[in-house]
Design a protein around this motif. Sequence first.
Motif, PDB file in Angstrom:
ATOM      1  N   SER A 178       0.845  -1.186   0.000  1.00 16.55           N
ATOM      2  CA  SER A 178       0.000   0.000   0.000  1.00 16.55           C
ATOM      3  C   SER A 178       0.886   1.243   0.000  1.00 16.55           C
ATOM      4  N   PRO A 179       0.541   2.284  -0.772  1.00 16.09           N
ATOM      5  CA  PRO A 179       1.369   3.489  -0.863  1.00 16.09           C
ATOM      6  C   PRO A 179       1.231   4.375   0.368  1.00 16.09           C
ATOM      7  N   TRP A 180       2.076   5.391   0.425  1.00 19.63           N
ATOM      8  CA  TRP A 180       2.107   6.307   1.570  1.00 19.63           C
ATOM      9  C   TRP A 180       0.723   6.865   1.899  1.00 19.63           C
ATOM     10  N   GLU A 181      -0.074   7.152   0.887  1.00 16.27           N
ATOM     11  CA  GLU A 181      -1.370   7.781   1.136  1.00 16.27           C
ATOM     12  C   GLU A 181      -2.266   6.923   2.024  1.00 16.27           C
ATOM     13  N   TYR A 182      -2.011   5.601   2.088  1.00 15.63           N
ATOM     14  CA  TYR A 182      -2.792   4.709   2.941  1.00 15.63           C
ATOM     15  C   TYR A 182      -2.141   4.482   4.305  1.00 15.63           C
ATOM     16  N   ASN A 183      -0.946   5.002   4.503  1.00 19.38           N
ATOM     17  CA  ASN A 183      -0.165   4.596   5.667  1.00 19.38           C
ATOM     18  C   ASN A 183       0.134   5.692   6.665  1.00 19.38           C
ATOM     19  N   THR A 184      -0.466   6.855   6.490  1.00 22.68           N
ATOM     20  CA  THR A 184      -0.318   7.922   7.481  1.00 22.68           C
ATOM     21  C   THR A 184      -1.696   8.368   7.950  1.00 22.68           C
ATOM     22  N   ASP A 185      -1.736   8.876   9.171  1.00 18.16           N
ATOM     23  CA  ASP A 185      -2.993   9.290   9.796  1.00 18.16           C
ATOM     24  C   ASP A 185      -3.129  10.809   9.757  1.00 18.16           C
ATOM     25  N   ALA A 186      -4.359  11.294   9.620  1.00 19.24           N
ATOM     26  CA  ALA A 186      -4.594  12.733   9.455  1.00 19.24           C
ATOM     27  C   ALA A 186      -4.131  13.545  10.659  1.00 19.24           C
ATOM     28  N   ALA A 187      -4.472  13.119  11.874  1.00 18.27           N
ATOM     29  CA  ALA A 187      -4.058  13.872  13.069  1.00 18.27           C
ATOM     30  C   ALA A 187      -2.550  13.833  13.238  1.00 18.27           C
ATOM     31  N   ALA A 188      -1.947  12.679  12.925  1.00 18.90           N
ATOM     32  CA  ALA A 188      -0.491  12.566  13.023  1.00 18.90           C
ATOM     33  C   ALA A 188       0.182  13.478  11.999  1.00 18.90           C
ATOM     34  N   ARG A 189      -0.360  13.525  10.780  1.00 19.74           N
ATOM     35  CA  ARG A 189       0.203  14.410   9.757  1.00 19.74           C
ATOM     36  C   ARG A 189       0.114  15.864  10.196  1.00 19.74           C
ATOM     37  N   ALA A 190      -1.019  16.240  10.754  1.00 19.44           N
ATOM     38  CA  ALA A 190      -1.190  17.627  11.193  1.00 19.44           C
ATOM     39  C   ALA A 190      -0.169  17.990  12.263  1.00 19.44           C
ATOM     40  N   LEU A 191       0.062  17.076  13.193  1.00 15.61           N
ATOM     41  CA  LEU A 191       1.042  17.327  14.249  1.00 15.61           C
ATOM     42  C   LEU A 191       2.442  17.457  13.662  1.00 15.61           C
ATOM     43  N   LEU A 192       2.799  16.552  12.775  1.00 14.18           N
ATOM     44  CA  LEU A 192       4.118  16.609  12.147  1.00 14.18           C
ATOM     45  C   LEU A 192       4.300  17.882  11.323  1.00 14.18           C
ATOM     46  N   GLN A 193       3.284  18.230  10.553  1.00 10.59           N
ATOM     47  CA  GLN A 193       3.388  19.401   9.697  1.00 10.59           C
ATOM     48  C   GLN A 193       3.506  20.692  10.491  1.00 10.59           C
ATOM     49  N   SER A 194       2.980  20.677  11.705  1.00 10.71           N
ATOM     50  CA  SER A 194       3.140  21.863  12.558  1.00 10.71           C
ATOM     51  C   SER A 194       4.589  22.061  12.979  1.00 10.71           C
ATOM     52  N   HIS A 195       5.392  21.028  12.781  1.00  9.10           N
ATOM     53  CA  HIS A 195       6.826  21.110  13.100  1.00  9.10           C
ATOM     54  C   HIS A 195       7.680  21.057  11.833  1.00  9.10           C
ATOM     55  N   GLY A 196       7.050  21.342  10.669  1.00  7.73           N
ATOM     56  CA  GLY A 196       7.796  21.468   9.429  1.00  7.73           C
ATOM     57  C   GLY A 196       8.018  20.194   8.652  1.00  7.73           C
ATOM     58  N   TRP A 197       7.334  19.135   9.001  1.00  4.60           N
ATOM     59  CA  TRP A 197       7.509  17.842   8.311  1.00  4.60           C
ATOM     60  C   TRP A 197       6.942  17.896   6.909  1.00  4.60           C
TER      61      TRP A 197
END
Length: 476
Positions: free
Chosen positions: A55-74
Amino acid sequence: MTSSDALPVAVIGAGPVGLAAAAHLIQRGLPVKVYEAGATVAANVRDWGHVRLFSPWEYNTDAAARALLQSHGWQQPPGKAMPTGSDLYEAYLKPLAATPEMAAVIETNATVKAITRWGADKVLSKGRETKPFVLAVSDGNGTIRRDLARAVIDASGTWTAPNPLGAGGILAEGEAENADRIAYGIPDVLGRDRAAYEGRTTLVVGAGHSAANVLIDLTRLAEQDPTTSIVWATRGENLMRVYGGGRADQLPARGELGSSLKALVDSGRVTLVSGFSATRVKAAGDQVMVEGETAQGIRELGPVDRIVVSTGQRPDLNLTRELRLDLDPWLESSKALGPLIDPNLHSCGSVPPHGHRELAHPEPGFYTVGIKSYGRAPTFLMLTGYEQVRSVVAAIAGDLAAADDIHLVLPDTGVCSTNSLQDSAAASSSCCGGPAPTQVGACCVADAEAKAEGRSGCGCGPTQALDKVAEPAGCC
């Protein structure tokens, strides 16, 4: 005793689904404590880090986790690329755990040995729901402490509890005595474990994607060292599930995995023995023989140098012995999920949307999520776990509207069936997801719901509304 409302929500397991649960709790401002038995987060993922997900990346990350990471420049990896387990850890789970919000609530080398209620064993009913949970936590040095929690989300997975070689669900005779020649799961035969397999004869037992990965890696090893040979044994005789739907699979890499395996068998590079139920392992000089039951009677395979048991995993139920759980009687999954994911009936890889209500138990405030919620059933995708914890956390927060607003669309395998894929007709005309709520014009729940909304259903039948469809043409 502290009021339960002031206590954290305990999350057991810091794998992809456990960390996603923590991210949703943090997003909602709820106190959380994450317990990870391994030395790092995602210890189980790292164990199969050499394996590429289908399964590609789009199936393997969570929305809340992405938001938290992106708040730190991920920066999110390309959505269509397919990560290995190591990629998943290095590019997503490790940086997620390192965010200040996460780092403050994760404890590694912390094994939850048991869960109960404050001053109440499994038998006591009166006032049970008012008592906080008590977690017996080991730090690995012989010390066990008691932590309190208002709710518990069990995302501990099943990786460390593999099914045995014995086809009856218990160790085969001689399995323990010959443990030095047996590996479970997906050994890294092209990397760290290469020396144990190169130039040897290996028997792989199992008929799922784990077995397929091992077999394909072993054939790559045999290309480099032709003295390497491979035998594959399966309990069943119909291998449609592991060979997959090919181009019909909505995850192309999953379809290619099965097609590649079939080609290896057809070419003779892998020797297949189907209909073999292992019962005994016995030494044969420096090698071992494996005895099993077949339709023709007892048969021996070998001698072989190594055995890889890729027969799946099962949930560890010891830590919840003092809790009131409602489990499917044979899958040991959450009971409400059992009929939807039973491999005796379904093979689609899809499951109807489900959330906190299906994952709850008679023990108020306790939820089983992730692959453990599936018990012994296969075909779990991380995307399922992410939607599970989003719903569960919303329910814990008291936001039932969000908790019940569940959206889960999974890519089908292209092989959909009932009755264990007994014949190709069944595979083309049956369905997954449980029976339809009405027998008029729909073959399963997802099909009925889709057609009721004027859509084409779950891949079968005409596009008319439910009451205008006379005969479904097969589903999934």
